[in-house]
Design a protein around this motif. Structure first.
Motif, PDB file in Angstrom:
ATOM      1  N   LYS A   1       0.836  -1.207   0.000  1.00  0.00           N
ATOM      2  CA  LYS A   1       0.000   0.000   0.000  1.00  0.00           C
ATOM      3  C   LYS A   1       0.867   1.251   0.000  1.00  0.00           C
ATOM      4  O   LYS A   1       0.630   2.177  -0.779  1.00  0.00           O
ATOM      5  N   GLU A   2       1.863   1.266   0.875  1.00  0.00           N
ATOM      6  CA  GLU A   2       2.745   2.426   0.916  1.00  0.00           C
ATOM      7  C   GLU A   2       3.519   2.572  -0.391  1.00  0.00           C
ATOM      8  O   GLU A   2       3.596   3.672  -0.958  1.00  0.00           O
TER       9      GLU A   2
ATOM     10  N   TYR B   1      -0.644   2.200   7.346  1.00  0.00           N
ATOM     11  CA  TYR B   1      -1.454   1.404   6.424  1.00  0.00           C
ATOM     12  C   TYR B   1      -2.050   0.167   7.084  1.00  0.00           C
ATOM     13  O   TYR B   1      -2.754  -0.597   6.430  1.00  0.00           O
TER      14      TYR B   1
ATOM     15  N   GLU C   1       1.248   3.691  -3.281  1.00  0.00           N
ATOM     16  CA  GLU C   1       0.749   5.061  -3.103  1.00  0.00           C
ATOM     17  C   GLU C   1       1.806   6.112  -3.420  1.00  0.00           C
ATOM     18  O   GLU C   1       1.499   7.197  -3.896  1.00  0.00           O
ATOM     19  N   HIS C   2       3.076   5.789  -3.190  1.00  0.00           N
ATOM     20  CA  HIS C   2       4.137   6.792  -3.331  1.00  0.00           C
ATOM     21  C   HIS C   2       5.162   6.488  -4.427  1.00  0.00           C
ATOM     22  O   HIS C   2       6.142   7.223  -4.560  1.00  0.00           O
TER      23      HIS C   2
END
Length: 104
Positions: A80-81, A103, A84-85
């Motif tokens: 997820k991290e 997260y 997202e980035h």
């Protein structure tokens, strides 16, 4: 260090301290490389082995929750991290330690 490893089933993988890519053209994929560098940072923060244990545990729990590989994989906190980035090329320069915890 980026290593070409054509036998992988995925485009890229972070295996501390290396980034493995399926083919040489992926070495120039800034988003893919940034995604994997985020994983390298996560691995370093957790002293490597705990990262892999937590990654696998989170995946198995997600498999029970979502009953399918892709949503189970995409909902791993570390992924997820990274997803997202991944397009933020300066993310690691400003990232706070243990950022993946938000997260959970």
């Amino acid at each position: 260090m980026i290593i070409v490893f054509p036998y992988m089933r995925v485009a890229g993988m972070a295996l501390f301290p290396f980034i493995l890519v399926k083919n040489a053209s992926f070495k120039a994929d800034a988003i893919l490389i940034n995604h994997e560098r985020i994983h390298l940072r996560q691995q370093a923060e957790l002293f490597i082995l705990p990262f892999y244990i937590l990654y696998l545990l989170n995946y198995v729990i997600n498999l029970f929750r979502y009953r399918a590989h892709y949503p189970a994989y995409r909902n791993i906190v570390f992924e997820k991290e990274a997803y997202e980035h991944e397009a933020e090329m300066n993310y690691l320069a400003k990232r706070k330690w243990y950022r993946f915890l938000v997260y959970f």
